[in-house]
Enzyme design. Structure first.
Site, PDB file in Angstrom:
ATOM      1  N   LYS A 199     -71.401 -30.508  -3.721  1.00  0.00           N
ATOM      2  CA  LYS A 199     -72.312 -29.760  -2.247  1.00  0.00           C
ATOM      3  C   LYS A 199     -71.451 -28.408  -3.090  1.00  0.00           C
ATOM      4  O   LYS A 199     -70.529 -27.726  -3.164  1.00  0.00           O
ATOM      5  CB  LYS A 199     -72.276 -29.487  -0.928  1.00  0.00           C
ATOM      6  CG  LYS A 199     -72.896 -28.024  -0.489  1.00  0.00           C
ATOM      7  CD  LYS A 199     -73.095 -27.315   1.000  1.00  0.00           C
ATOM      8  CE  LYS A 199     -72.254 -26.774   0.799  1.00  0.00           C
ATOM      9  NZ  LYS A 199     -71.482 -25.589   0.573  1.00  0.00           N
ATOM     10  N   GLU A 273     -57.873 -29.376  -0.441  1.00  0.00           N
ATOM     11  CA  GLU A 273     -57.232 -27.961  -1.543  1.00  0.00           C
ATOM     12  C   GLU A 273     -57.842 -26.839  -0.742  1.00  0.00           C
ATOM     13  O   GLU A 273     -58.970 -26.116  -0.909  1.00  0.00           O
ATOM     14  CB  GLU A 273     -57.622 -27.190  -2.903  1.00  0.00           C
ATOM     15  CG  GLU A 273     -57.756 -28.583  -3.603  1.00  0.00           C
ATOM     16  CD  GLU A 273     -55.846 -28.748  -4.227  1.00  0.00           C
ATOM     17  OE1 GLU A 273     -55.107 -27.797  -4.092  1.00  0.00           O
ATOM     18  OE2 GLU A 273     -55.647 -29.677  -4.839  1.00  0.00           O
ATOM     19  N   CYS A 307     -56.800 -18.973  -4.535  1.00  0.00           N
ATOM     20  CA  CYS A 307     -56.517 -19.129  -4.083  1.00  0.00           C
ATOM     21  C   CYS A 307     -54.734 -18.941  -3.810  1.00  0.00           C
ATOM     22  O   CYS A 307     -53.523 -18.980  -3.067  1.00  0.00           O
ATOM     23  CB  CYS A 307     -57.063 -20.787  -2.824  1.00  0.00           C
ATOM     24  SG  CYS A 307     -57.093 -21.535  -4.766  1.00  0.00           S
ATOM     25  N   GLU A 404     -54.406 -14.800   4.672  1.00  0.00           N
ATOM     26  CA  GLU A 404     -54.795 -14.532   3.079  1.00  0.00           C
ATOM     27  C   GLU A 404     -56.340 -13.464   3.215  1.00  0.00           C
ATOM     28  O   GLU A 404     -57.329 -13.786   3.946  1.00  0.00           O
ATOM     29  CB  GLU A 404     -55.381 -16.100   2.836  1.00  0.00           C
ATOM     30  CG  GLU A 404     -56.176 -15.823   1.882  1.00  0.00           C
ATOM     31  CD  GLU A 404     -56.871 -17.600   0.893  1.00  0.00           C
ATOM     32  OE1 GLU A 404     -57.125 -18.402   1.537  1.00  0.00           O
ATOM     33  OE2 GLU A 404     -56.595 -18.439   0.304  1.00  0.00           O
TER      34      GLU A 404
HETATM   35  P1  NDP Z   1     -65.378 -22.131   3.143  1.00  0.00           P
HETATM   36  O1  NDP Z   1     -64.226 -23.748   3.883  1.00  0.00           O
HETATM   37  O2  NDP Z   1     -66.147 -21.493   3.831  1.00  0.00           O
HETATM   38  O3  NDP Z   1     -66.610 -22.973   2.370  1.00  0.00           O
HETATM   39  C1  NDP Z   1     -65.672 -23.813   1.072  1.00  0.00           C
HETATM   40  C2  NDP Z   1     -67.075 -25.054   0.893  1.00  0.00           C
HETATM   41  O4  NDP Z   1     -66.745 -25.944   2.231  1.00  0.00           O
HETATM   42  C3  NDP Z   1     -68.061 -24.290   0.862  1.00  0.00           C
HETATM   43  O5  NDP Z   1     -68.677 -24.997  -0.098  1.00  0.00           O
HETATM   44  C4  NDP Z   1     -68.866 -23.950   2.229  1.00  0.00           C
HETATM   45  O6  NDP Z   1     -70.443 -23.651   2.559  1.00  0.00           O
HETATM   46  C5  NDP Z   1     -68.991 -25.752   2.529  1.00  0.00           C
HETATM   47  N1  NDP Z   1     -68.178 -25.303   4.262  1.00  0.00           N
HETATM   48  C6  NDP Z   1     -68.411 -24.379   5.077  1.00  0.00           C
HETATM   49  N2  NDP Z   1     -68.390 -25.204   6.515  1.00  0.00           N
HETATM   50  C7  NDP Z   1     -68.508 -26.213   6.326  1.00  0.00           C
HETATM   51  C8  NDP Z   1     -68.205 -27.459   7.115  1.00  0.00           C
HETATM   52  N3  NDP Z   1     -68.244 -27.229   8.146  1.00  0.00           N
HETATM   53  N4  NDP Z   1     -67.943 -28.911   7.097  1.00  0.00           N
HETATM   54  C9  NDP Z   1     -68.414 -28.927   5.061  1.00  0.00           C
HETATM   55  N5  NDP Z   1     -68.583 -28.076   4.555  1.00  0.00           N
HETATM   56  C10 NDP Z   1     -68.075 -26.699   5.058  1.00  0.00           C
HETATM   57  O7  NDP Z   1     -64.561 -21.302   2.665  1.00  0.00           O
HETATM   58  P2  NDP Z   1     -64.998 -20.367   1.492  1.00  0.00           P
HETATM   59  O8  NDP Z   1     -65.996 -20.628   0.726  1.00  0.00           O
HETATM   60  O9  NDP Z   1     -65.056 -18.629   1.791  1.00  0.00           O
HETATM   61  O10 NDP Z   1     -63.524 -20.145   0.061  1.00  0.00           O
HETATM   62  C11 NDP Z   1     -63.014 -19.158   0.189  1.00  0.00           C
HETATM   63  C12 NDP Z   1     -61.161 -20.058   0.847  1.00  0.00           C
HETATM   64  O11 NDP Z   1     -61.516 -21.007   0.220  1.00  0.00           O
HETATM   65  C13 NDP Z   1     -60.538 -19.361   0.421  1.00  0.00           C
HETATM   66  O12 NDP Z   1     -59.216 -19.571   2.095  1.00  0.00           O
HETATM   67  C14 NDP Z   1     -59.459 -19.614  -0.663  1.00  0.00           C
HETATM   68  O13 NDP Z   1     -57.869 -19.962  -0.135  1.00  0.00           O
HETATM   69  C15 NDP Z   1     -59.718 -21.308  -0.594  1.00  0.00           C
HETATM   70  N6  NDP Z   1     -59.645 -21.760  -1.491  1.00  0.00           N
HETATM   71  C16 NDP Z   1     -58.904 -22.742  -2.312  1.00  0.00           C
HETATM   72  C17 NDP Z   1     -58.843 -23.126  -3.491  1.00  0.00           C
HETATM   73  C18 NDP Z   1     -57.846 -24.092  -3.389  1.00  0.00           C
HETATM   74  O14 NDP Z   1     -58.061 -24.754  -4.828  1.00  0.00           O
HETATM   75  N7  NDP Z   1     -56.465 -24.763  -2.687  1.00  0.00           N
HETATM   76  C19 NDP Z   1     -59.430 -23.163  -4.254  1.00  0.00           C
HETATM   77  C20 NDP Z   1     -60.916 -21.786  -4.597  1.00  0.00           C
HETATM   78  C21 NDP Z   1     -60.578 -21.574  -2.297  1.00  0.00           C
HETATM   79  P3  NDP Z   1     -70.563 -22.644   2.546  1.00  0.00           P
HETATM   80  O15 NDP Z   1     -70.883 -21.907   0.905  1.00  0.00           O
HETATM   81  O16 NDP Z   1     -72.208 -22.659   2.313  1.00  0.00           O
HETATM   82  O17 NDP Z   1     -69.585 -21.527   3.861  1.00  0.00           O
END
Ligand code: NDP
Length: 501
Positions: A199, A273, A307, A404
């Protein structure tokens, strides 16, 4: 008179009075978008059973780009069934060298179509074309090449452990590196013999949907990779689906914790992650000009939507003033604007929601007493943009030093001794990455042993390589992606508990 003589007669051109760059926009024509996309399940495009669609936009102009399917529970179920069928009826049994062949093909096609993907990535995500072209695309292809090489050598990679695929992997990725995160997830999963339901993030689904065409070109058997689009609800359906054997999630710590709670006791494998609040530590013997470039790359690369961004700058007190002066001068040369312009350094913030989050945290920094600096720059009137920002006079307790921000905002703190640097760098709930700038190799090693961070860069920042494992400590998650470590979560072994399992 010859043409050459006439040229010589011309008066010399006046020196330009304005040194701004002329626009150098990358053409958009290479990308063809459908008006509306379905779900990629079992090698076919399906209309969502949910009947729902939403618009995906360009964050730089707010123009709608396409209608995207919002997958519901029934759609996710179909995708998982397709992945299960493909796993049971072929993929897990084909010879490992055949698996590698498909991965090599995907890598090569990504290289061939890299300009198309780079334009699409910048269009849908807002990142500068220079970055999508020079970082995201080469790295995405490199991940497929790297894991293609391992697919037929698993017995050598994990000797005497009889590695076997786990089954169906559910993968959920964020919007900051849409195609690269897809590559980080799909390449090791397929190399290990699993099938996948992925997804993409709600705001950046287009490169994952174009990737389905790469799979068609590569003739990957149907159902081995399935792409379901939608918002967090779709992700939640995938997490709780009973026939998924492993969840790989990249995203926020908050959602990661919810997923861990949901999966507790189910026996499903999980890797997370999550977020970060990395310290970039500059000692007084560092080469300051190089350090300034590293600081800029650490926090303004991809608008700070990284991140592992170096969002907390720890500067040794004796060089604080010259370093901050150099940094401010450098900031004034960053060009903010159209992501598709090849001159742009800082593109668009990915969504209105993210822009509001950045604005709110920046306001909190000012209220708490930090001093803000933003270089003079004109932001485009339409779209979501935020000027590169530096906060000085920051206390460790301020929200901008703790939370963050995930935007182009740097908080500067100081330290006197190496011990104090370590203490301050580790004073965070996160532990994804860190940077150390010093000319002394022994000090780099001393720091690396003490920093609680999955990756420590020395005299550089934000360097990625498929052969190097990446992942976090503490609230930055667990499990590693990249390198041999990145294969382990996608494998079962004889009689051994696996890493992150
Ligand atoms: P989210 O956690 O909101 O979203 C990540 C993904 O999870 C998206 O596809 C999102 O869908 C989906 N999602 C949201 N809610 C749920 C749920 N309840 N159950 C399962 N999946 C869900 O993060 P962001 O997209 O806002 O990304 C930013 C964050 O990600 C930052 O905090 C960043 O640090 C972290 N990040 C970490 C990385 C790493 O390698 N450690 C790399 C990149 C980012 P939707 O898009 O619809 O919200």
């Amino acid at each position: 008179m010859s043409e050459l003589d006439r040229t010589h007669e011309r008066a010399p051109a006046p020196a330009p009075s304005d040194w701004t760059y002329a626009p150098a926009p990358e053409g958009r024509d290479i990308v063809t978008l459908d008006e509306r996309y379905g779900l990629f399940v079992g090698g076919e495009w399906l209309e969502p059973r949910s009947g729902e669609h939403y618009a995906t936009i360009s964050p730089a102009t707010e123009e709608p780009l396409a209608e995207i399917a919002q997958a519901g529970a029934e759609d996710v179920d179909l995708a998982v069934q397709a992945a299960r069928d493909a796993f049971e009826n072929g993929w897990s049994a084909i010879s490992p060298s055949e698996r590698s062949k498909y991965l090599f093909r995907i890598a090569r096609i990504l290289q061939e179509r890299s300009r198309e993907f780079a334009v699409l990535e910048s269009l849908n995500g807002g990142k500068p074309i220079r970055e999508s072209r020079d970082v995201d695309l080469p790295l995405a292809a490199a991940h497929f090449f790297y894991y293609a090489g391992w697919a037929d050598k698993l017995e050598y990679a994990f000797p005497n452990r009889r590695p076997r695929p786990v089954g169906v992997a559910g993968q959920i990725i964020p919007w900051n590196f849409p195609l690269l995160m897809l590559a980080w997830k799909i390449a090791p999963a397929l190399a290990a013999g699993n099938t996948v339901v992925l997804k993409p993030a709600e705001t950046t689904p287009l490169s994952a949907l174009l990737f389905c065409d790469v799979l068609r070109q590569a003739e990957l058997p149907p159902g081995v990779v399935n792409i379901v689009t939608g918002d967090g609800r779709t992700g939640a359906e995938l997490v709780k689906h009973e026939d998924v054997d492993k969840i790989a999630f990249t995203g926020s710590t908050e959602v990661g914790k919810a997923i861990q709670r949901e999966l507790a006791g189910t026996g499903k494998k999980l890797t997370l992650e999550l977020g970060g609040k990395a310290a970039n530590v500059i000692f007084d013997d560092a080469a300051l000009d190089q350090a300034v470039e590293g600081i800029v790359n650490g926090i303004y690369f991809n608008q700070g939507h990284v991140c592992c961004a170096g969002s907390r700058l720890l500067v040794q007190e004796s060089i604080y003033e010259p370093l901050v002066a150099k940094l401010k001068r450098r900031l004034a040369t960053l060009r903010v604007g159209d992501p598709l312009d090849k001159n742009t350094d800082v593109g668009a913030i990915n969504s209105r929601m993210q822009l509001e989050k950045i604005q709110e945290l920046v306001a909190s920094g000012e209220e708490e007493g930090a001093e803000i600096y933003q270089p003079p720059c004109r932001l485009p009137e339409k779209g979501y943009f935020f000027a590169p920002t530096v906060f000085t006079n920051v206390a460790q307790s301020y929200r901008i030093a703790q939370e963050e921000i995930f935007g182009p905002v740097l908080s500067v703190l100081t330290f006197r001794t190496p011990d104090e640097a370590v203490e301050k760098a580790n004073n965070t709930a996160y532990g994804l990455s860190a940077g150390v700038w010093t000319e002394k190799g022994s000090r780099i090693l001393w720091m690396a042993q003490r920093l609680r961070a999955g990756v420590v860069w020395a005299n550089t920042y934000n360097r990625f390589d498929p052969t190097a494992p990446f992942g976090g400590y503490k609230e930055s998650g667990f499990g590693r992606e990249g390198g041999l470590h990145g294969l382990e979560p996608y494998l079962d072994f004889d009689g051994a508990e696996t890493f992150g399992g």
